[in-house]
Design an enzyme around this catalytic site. Structure first.
Site, short mmCIF file in Angstrom:
data_model
loop_
_atom_site.label_atom_id
_atom_site.label_comp_id
_atom_site.label_asym_id
_atom_site.label_seq_id
_atom_site.Cartn_x
_atom_site.Cartn_y
_atom_site.Cartn_z
N LYS A 119 91.34 45.35 -41.24
CA LYS A 119 90.76 44.07 -40.82
C LYS A 119 89.43 44.25 -40.09
CE LYS A 119 94.94 41.38 -41.17
NZ LYS A 119 95.87 42.47 -41.57
C1 LIG Z 1 96.66 42.43 -42.76
C2 LIG Z 1 97.18 43.69 -43.34
C3 LIG Z 1 97.64 43.76 -44.67
C4 LIG Z 1 97.71 42.56 -45.58
O1 LIG Z 1 96.45 42.08 -45.97
P1 LIG Z 1 96.29 40.60 -46.56
O2 LIG Z 1 94.85 40.35 -46.60
O3 LIG Z 1 97.02 39.69 -45.59
O4 LIG Z 1 96.93 40.59 -47.91
C5 LIG Z 1 98.04 44.99 -45.16
N1 LIG Z 1 98.04 46.10 -44.37
C6 LIG Z 1 97.62 46.07 -43.08
C7 LIG Z 1 97.68 47.30 -42.28
C8 LIG Z 1 97.17 44.87 -42.53
O5 LIG Z 1 96.76 44.84 -41.24
#
Ligand SMILES: *Cc1c(COP(=O)(O)O)cnc(C)c1O
Length: 469
Positions: free
Chosen positions: A114
Site C-alpha cells: 500500500k
Molecule cells: C491490502 C492488501 C492486499 C489486498 O489488496 P487489494 O487491493 O485490497 O486487493 C493484499 N496483501 C496485502 C499485504 C495487503 O496489505
C-alpha cells in the site's frame, strides 16, 4: 482526460477535482472516460533512462493533464526514492525458479504494497491543497495495514492532519509500534475502547454529520481513491519492463486480492495495451471474487461470514473496487450496472450470463483460485526450501494459485504485497523460526508511544477533532 462515475451521474471532472474525493456523488466510482494507449517504447526508455520515477511520470501523465508535467516529475522523484524504498529499483523483480518471478512491492516504510500508491497520494495531496490554499483532516479506521500506510504517507505534510482510529489493544504489537511510534504533530493515533467495527461506525457517524464534516474539512484515503489505483498501474509496467527485452513479449501477473484495488490496476494496464497474457486473481478462504470468476455470481458476504485468516489483509466480505471492472465488462452501460448493484442491495447477489463470464477470461484475461491456511503454510515452506526466500502469507496465496497457471516461456510475475516480518506467527508455523527484522525496524517497540485512548463515543471523538482543527 475527464473522469465520470460508473453509475452515470454528474458532470465529467478533471483529475485534481476527484483527487481528494472518495465515492462519486451518485454513489458510483470514478473512471476515466476512456483508457489512454500504452506507449511501450517510451515507457521502456523512461525506465532505462530514469528508473521508476521517470516511468511513473510517463505513465501518470497519461491520466493527469491538470498538473504541469515538471511538477508531476518532481513529485514522482521526491516520492520514489531509494531512501524510502530501500532499493534503487523501487519495485525490484527477482526470479523464483523457472518462469516465475516476485515483484517486490513491500519495501516502503510500512513493509506492505500500500506504500507504493499511498506515498504518492501524500505528495499529491500536499501539492493540491497548497494550490487551493486549503487543508484537509483525514479521518480513518484501521485494523492494521491501511492506517499505518496512510500515516507514513501524510506525516510531516503541510495542510494535512490524520485522525486514525484503531481498536484499543487489538492490533499486532508490530503494527501498534509502527503507528504509535510516530511523533509528528499532524498524526493523531486514537485507540477506541471497542472493536474495529466500532471504529468504522464512528467514522460513518462523523461522515454522516455533513455540517461537522464541512466545517472541519474531513476527508478519507480509502482504497477506492482513484489516485491510488492509477499509481499502482506504474508497477505493473515496471514488472513487465524488467521481465522482458522486447515490446511484444507477454507476461502474466498473479495478485493476492482483497478489495480488488491492486489487480484493478493490472486490468487497467492491460486495457491500455500492456502485453499481459493473464491476470491471476488469488483469494484466501474469503473467496467472494474467486467465486465470481468461476461461476459468474457475485455474492458479498455479511461481516459474520468473513473468516479471520492468516492473510488478514485479504479478509474482505465485499470488494470495494470491483464495480470498476464490472463497468468495463458491461461496456460502461451505467443503467445495467446500477441494476446489478441494486440486486446486491435487494437480493444479496447478482449473476452475469455465460457469455459475459466467458469474456472475463477470454477478453479480459482473468483466471482465479483460492488458497487455504494449509496451502499458504506449505507454500512458504516450499519456497524457502527450494529458493531460500521467505515470503509472507499474502504473497504465498498468489504463489500457490499461480503455480497452476504457468505457461512455458511467459514470465509469471507474482506481486509480493508484504514482508514476512509483519506476520511472524505464520512464518514460525511454516519454518519453525522467526522472520528477519529489517535493521531500521529494530527497537521500534521500545520507542515512546503516541496514542490517545477514547471511549466508543461519537461526541468524545467530535470534541477531540474540534480541539485540534
Ligand atoms: C491490502 C492488501 C492486499 C489486498 O489488496 P487489494 O487491493 O485490497 O486487493 C493484499 N496483501 C496485502 C499485504 C495487503 O496489505
Amino acid at each position: 482526460m475527464q473522469y465520470v462515475s460508473t453509475r452515470g451521474g454528474g458532470e465529467p471532472r478533471r483529475f485534481s477535482d476527484i483527487l481528494l474525493e472518495g465515492l462519486a456523488p451518485d454513489g458510483g466510482l470514478f473512471l476515466p472516460q476512456r483508457y489512454p494507449r500504452a506507449d511501450l517504447p517510451g515507457w521502456r526508455a523512461a525506465w532505462q533512462q530514469g528508473g521508476y520515477p521517470a516511468l511513473a511520470t510517463a505513465v501518470l501523465s497519461e491520466f493527469i493533464d491538470d498538473i504541469p508535467i515538471d511538477d508531476l516529475a518532481r513529485l514522482c522523484r521526491d516520492t520514489y526514492t531509494e531512501a524510502t524504498y530501500r532499493d534503487a529499483r523501487i519495485a525490484p523483480l527477482s526470479p523464483l525458479g523457472e518462469d516465475m518471478y516476485l515483484l517486490g512491492l513491500s519495501n516502503g516504510p510500512t513493509l506492505a504494497f500500500k506504500d507504493m500508491a499511498m506515498q504518492l497520494l501524500g505528495a499529491l495531496f500536499e501539492y493540491e491543497l497548497a494550490r487551493r490554499n486549503s487543508h484537509l483532516n483525514i479521518l480513518g479506521a484501521t485494523s492494521g495495514d491501511t492506517g499505518s500506510a496512510a500515516e507514513y504517507a501524510m506525516r510531516g505534510r503541510t495542510g494535512v492532519q490524520v485522525f486514525m482510529l484503531s481498536p484499543d489493544g487489538r492490533m499486532s504489537a508490530f503494527q501498534q509500534a509502527q503507528m504509535f511510534s510516530l511523533d509528528d504533530p499532524n498524526i493523531h493515533n486514537i485507540a477506541i475502547r471497542g472493536v474495529f467495527d466500532d471504529c468504522q461506525d464512528l467514522v460513518k457517524g462523523i461522515s454522516a454529520d455533513l455540517r461537522f464534516k464541512r466545517a472541519h474539512h474531513i476527508g478519507t484515503v480509502n482504497s477506492i481513491n482513484w489516485a491510488r489505483v492509477v499509481a499502482q498501474v506504474v508497477y505493473y509496467v515496471a514488472g513487465w519492463v524488467q521481465a522482458t527485452d522486447s515490446d511484444d513479449q507477454q507476461v502474466t501477473f498473479a495478485v493476492p486480492t482483497g478489495n480488488f484495488g491492486n489487480i484493478l490496476a493490472g486490468h487497467i494496464a492491460r486495457q491500455m495495451g500492456l502485453p499481459v497474457k493473464r491476470l491471476v486473481l488469488a483469494t484466501n478462504e474469503n473467496n467472494v471474487l474467486d467465486e465470481f470468476f468461476r461461476t459468474g455470481t457475485y455474492r458479498p458476504r455479511p461481516a459474520k461470514e468473513t473468516h479471520a485468516t492468516s492473510s488478514p489483509s485479504m479478509d474482505i466480505s465485499r470488494a470495494s473496487n470491483f464495480e470498476r471492472f464490472v463497468a468495463d465488462l458491461l461496456g460502461r452501460d451505467a443503467d445495467a450496472l446500477r441494476q446489478l448493484f441494486d440486486e446486491v442491495r435487494t437480493h444479496g447477489s447478482f449473476a452475469v450470463d455465460a457469455e459475459q463470464l466467458a469474456r472475463c477470461r477470454d477478453e479480459f484475461g482473468f483466471i482465479s483460485g483460492t488458497s487455504t491456511h494449509a496451502d499458504r503454510v506449505a507454500t512458504i515452506a516450499r519456497v524457502d526450501a527450494e529458493y531460500g526466500r521467505v515470503i509472507d502469507p499474502h504473497t504465498a496465496d498468489a504463489v500457490y494459485v499461480a503455480a497452476d497457471h504457468v505457461d512455458e516461456g511467459v514470465p509469471m510475475i507474482v506481486l509480493e504485497t508484504a514482508l514476512p516480518v509483519k506476520f511472524a506467527e505464520t512464518i514460525h508455523e511454516a519454518l519453525g523460526r522467526e522472520p528477519e527484522m529489517p535493521d531500521d525496524y529494530r527497537g521500534l517497540e521500545d520507542l515512546p508511544r503516541h496514542v490517545d485512548v477514547l471511549d466508543n463515543d461519537l461526541d468524545a471523538l467530535r470534541a477531540y477533532i474540534e480541539e485540534r482543527t
